[in-house]
Design an enzyme around this catalytic site. Structure first.
Site, PDB file in Angstrom:
ATOM      1  N   GLY A  84      -5.430   0.448   1.470  1.00 61.82           N
ATOM      2  CA  GLY A  84      -4.177   0.880   0.857  1.00 61.82           C
ATOM      3  C   GLY A  84      -4.207   2.378   0.576  1.00 61.82           C
ATOM      4  O   GLY A  84      -3.185   3.067   0.676  1.00 61.82           O
ATOM      5  N   SER A  85      -5.382   2.886   0.222  1.00 65.03           N
ATOM      6  CA  SER A  85      -5.509   4.329  -0.030  1.00 65.03           C
ATOM      7  C   SER A  85      -5.227   5.112   1.247  1.00 65.03           C
ATOM      8  O   SER A  85      -4.552   6.151   1.216  1.00 65.03           O
ATOM      9  CB  SER A  85      -6.922   4.651  -0.516  1.00 65.03           C
ATOM     10  OG  SER A  85      -7.222   3.903  -1.669  1.00 65.03           O
ATOM     11  N   ASP A 192       0.621  -3.356  -5.171  1.00 60.23           N
ATOM     12  CA  ASP A 192       0.427  -4.417  -6.161  1.00 60.23           C
ATOM     13  C   ASP A 192       1.631  -5.336  -6.264  1.00 60.23           C
ATOM     14  O   ASP A 192       1.717  -6.132  -7.204  1.00 60.23           O
ATOM     15  CB  ASP A 192       0.174  -3.781  -7.545  1.00 60.23           C
ATOM     16  CG  ASP A 192      -1.080  -2.934  -7.562  1.00 60.23           C
ATOM     17  OD1 ASP A 192      -1.901  -3.077  -6.640  1.00 60.23           O
ATOM     18  OD2 ASP A 192      -1.227  -2.122  -8.488  1.00 60.23           O
ATOM     19  N   SER A 213      -1.810  -2.801   0.130  1.00 61.93           N
ATOM     20  CA  SER A 213      -3.284  -2.906   0.201  1.00 61.93           C
ATOM     21  C   SER A 213      -3.675  -4.354   0.469  1.00 61.93           C
ATOM     22  O   SER A 213      -3.051  -5.274  -0.070  1.00 61.93           O
ATOM     23  CB  SER A 213      -3.907  -2.460  -1.125  1.00 61.93           C
ATOM     24  OG  SER A 213      -5.259  -2.884  -1.189  1.00 61.93           O
ATOM     25  N   HIS A 218      -5.598  -8.113  -4.025  1.00 61.95           N
ATOM     26  CA  HIS A 218      -4.154  -7.998  -3.780  1.00 61.95           C
ATOM     27  C   HIS A 218      -3.544  -9.307  -3.272  1.00 61.95           C
ATOM     28  O   HIS A 218      -4.245 -10.305  -3.112  1.00 61.95           O
ATOM     29  CB  HIS A 218      -3.894  -6.823  -2.848  1.00 61.95           C
ATOM     30  CG  HIS A 218      -4.285  -5.516  -3.491  1.00 61.95           C
ATOM     31  ND1 HIS A 218      -3.385  -4.656  -4.078  1.00 61.95           N
ATOM     32  CD2 HIS A 218      -5.504  -4.965  -3.704  1.00 61.95           C
ATOM     33  CE1 HIS A 218      -4.025  -3.632  -4.606  1.00 61.95           C
ATOM     34  NE2 HIS A 218      -5.324  -3.795  -4.385  1.00 61.95           N
ATOM     35  N   ASN A 286      -8.846   8.831  11.912  1.00 65.49           N
ATOM     36  CA  ASN A 286      -8.880   7.479  12.457  1.00 65.49           C
ATOM     37  C   ASN A 286      -8.946   6.541  11.268  1.00 65.49           C
ATOM     38  O   ASN A 286      -9.979   6.426  10.611  1.00 65.49           O
ATOM     39  CB  ASN A 286     -10.079   7.264  13.381  1.00 65.49           C
ATOM     40  CG  ASN A 286     -10.146   5.808  13.850  1.00 65.49           C
ATOM     41  OD1 ASN A 286      -9.311   4.997  13.455  1.00 65.49           O
ATOM     42  ND2 ASN A 286     -11.107   5.496  14.669  1.00 65.49           N
TER      43      ASN A 286
HETATM   44  C1  LIG Z   1      -1.091   0.804  -6.815  1.00 61.69           C
HETATM   45  C2  LIG Z   1      -2.269   0.938  -5.894  1.00 61.69           C
HETATM   46  N1  LIG Z   1      -2.200   1.814  -4.865  1.00 61.69           N
HETATM   47  C3  LIG Z   1      -3.228   1.956  -4.021  1.00 61.69           C
HETATM   48  C4  LIG Z   1      -4.377   1.213  -4.127  1.00 61.69           C
HETATM   49  C5  LIG Z   1      -5.507   1.428  -3.159  1.00 61.69           C
HETATM   50  O1  LIG Z   1      -5.721   0.329  -2.317  1.00 61.69           O
HETATM   51  P1  LIG Z   1      -7.146   0.147  -1.581  1.00 61.69           P
HETATM   52  O2  LIG Z   1      -8.108  -0.356  -2.603  1.00 61.69           O
HETATM   53  O3  LIG Z   1      -6.869  -0.856  -0.505  1.00 61.69           O
HETATM   54  O4  LIG Z   1      -7.537   1.469  -1.041  1.00 61.69           O
HETATM   55  C6  LIG Z   1      -4.496   0.305  -5.187  1.00 61.69           C
HETATM   56  C7  LIG Z   1      -5.737  -0.483  -5.326  1.00 61.69           C
HETATM   57  O5  LIG Z   1      -5.872  -1.409  -6.074  1.00 61.69           O
HETATM   58  C8  LIG Z   1      -3.415   0.154  -6.089  1.00 61.69           C
HETATM   59  O6  LIG Z   1      -3.481  -0.712  -7.109  1.00 61.69           O
END
Ligand SMILES: Cc1ncc(COP(=O)(O)O)c(C=O)c1O
Length: 434
Positions: A84-85, A192, A213, A218, A286
């Site tokens: 998700g990041s 979320d 994510s 999730h 990537n």
């Molecule tokens: C609101 C929100 N954005 C982004 C992320 C990041 O997701 P990931 O852990 O898959 O990188 C999270 C992770 O919990 C999140 O709660």
């Protein structure tokens, strides 16, 4: 399917059944996780089946997941990522693409967001040389309001990125209208909140782009994974390019000449006819996921509706069980919304006769897992103190969240027995501290 493969998968099913945990709940001994993956026999079979086929890179399952997920979330395009990041990084980076011409964001441009949330909603702003502008959130919804966002719009504001806090939608229709009125991009971090609605419309469908994510906490999981969704085909193309090394070509791996012009382009100062597969129009990354992840995503996606129902049911059970509890601010769904909840967030009233730490310790001792509302006020963390930013108004509620707030689980793996133990434990603590 070959007989041998069928035999292996039958064995996997048997293995799953034989090793399934008993499911017995022992109050105070069994861990009640705040979040976690809910994985069944089909998920295990899908993972092994993908491994047997040795589909180890992104391929057929990834593409199938992308088209199925885009359809489910009512967007034209979905691009699978490794987290998700990464999805947030791609979405914000896409706004800086030269392909957007006059609308592209440039270093020093401002992006409105909140300080009380997850760091990687904010990080891509800084990573792209842009300036985050923080507004405060409301307690009980834990979101920024359209009014606060409107107050933050200045001459260099070019975009808004906000997460639907713990599944609770922000005022996304009003904020999307503000974005249109002021020619700003809107990114909805829907990591979320998959399945939440606002005014009857799915979150993630109001803004220019949305992110998801697939980390185990999730609504759906692939272990690690994420997704950028959009119905804007120009943005989709940019996201794909940035995700796939920055290349200009959109052929899938193993595909060679989809546009029928592979050796007919002239770009940059390259010689005419340079192979389009190796022409790079962005300084890319990537950030792809693999087919093994996507195979799990597909079996998880088949269960999404039941996961969302369970999250809503579990949240309601906690909310009803704790209604009127003294000393606690209980969460409220944003008016007009139907959240697909991520967690059940509680703020200890600053006037209460007990400390957050006392309640959290009491719950943790009973194996009831708690989490903080992620970073709390991000501007107070060592990494952010010296980063360029602007704060509009104050971050008083973000500070209260830092000091007084925590959340407990609603994920589909929790049973009614566990939820009732959670409420009775909190009530027992409150009775002893009144
Ligand atoms: C609101 C929100 N954005 C982004 C992320 C990041 O997701 P990931 O852990 O898959 O990188 C999270 C992770 O919990 C999140 O709660």
């Amino acid at each position: 399917m070959s007989d041998r493969k069928e035999l292996v998968l039958d064995e996997v099913r048997r293995y799953h059944q034989e090793t399934a945990p008993s499911g017995e709940f022992v109050p105070g001994t069994t861990e009640i996780w705040p979040s976690g993956a809910v994985l069944d026999e089909e998920d295990r079979v899908a993972l092994v089946e993908a491994a047997l086929t040795m589909r180890i890179a992104a391929g057929r399952s990834s593409r199938k997941f992308e088209s199925s997920f885009a359809r489910r979330l009512k967007r034209r395009k979905a691009h699978l990522t490794n987290s998700g990041s990464s999805a947030n990084l791609l979405a914000v980076s896409a706004l800086t693409s030269h392909l957007l011409e006059d609308r592209r964001l440039k270093p020093g441009d401002e992006v409105i967001t909140v300080a009380a949330g997850f760091p990687t909603t904010v990080n891509p702003i800084l990573q792209n040389g842009l300036i985050p502008v923080f507004v405060d959130v409301d307690l009980t919804t834990y979101n920024a309001t359209a009014e606060r966002v409107a107050q933050a719009i200045g001459p260099r504001t070019r975009a808004i990125i906000l997460a639907h806090a713990l599944g609770n939608p922000f005022e996304v229709a009003e904020i999307a209208q503000l974005a249109t009125d002021h020619d700003l991009f809107l990114i909805e971090d829907n990591c979320d909140a998959v399945g939440s609605t606002y005014n009857g419309q799915l979150t993630g469908t109001f803004g220019d782009m949305t992110t998801v994510s697939f980390y185990p906490a999730h609504h759906l999981t692939m272990g690690e994974g994420g997704c950028v969704l959009t119905s804007n085909l120009a943005l989709a193309r940019i996201v794909e390019s940035l995700r796939d090394w920055g290349r200009d070509c959109w052929c899938e791996p193993g595909e060679n000449d989809k546009c029928l012009k592979r050796f007919k382009y002239q770009m940059g100062t390259l010689p005419a006819g340079y192979d389009h597969k190796y022409i790079f129009s962005h300084v890319g990354y990537n950030l792809k996921a693999t087919d093994i992840q996507a195979a799990l995503g597909l079996t998880q996606l088949a269960k999404l509706d039941s996961f969302i129902d369970a999250r809503r049911r579990n949240w309601r059970r906690l909310r009803e069980g704790l209604d009127g509890a003294p000393g606690l601010l209980l969460p409220q769904a944003t008016p007009g919304s139907d959240p697909s909840w991520f967690g059940f967030v509680i703020t200890v009233d600053p006037q209460a006769t007990f400390e957050r730490a006392e309640l959290v310790d009491f719950l943790e001792e009973r194996k009831i897992g708690t989490r903080r509302l992620f970073a709390g006020n991000l501007t107070r963390h060592p990494a952010y103190i010296d980063q360029p930013h602007r704060v509009v108004g104050d971050l008083a509620n973000s500070d209260i969240i830092t000091e007084q707030t925590f959340w407990i689980g609603v994920y589909p793996g929790l049973t009614d027995e566990m939820l009732d133990y959670m409420t009775s434990s909190i009530k027992e603590f409150l009775a002893a501290h009144s």
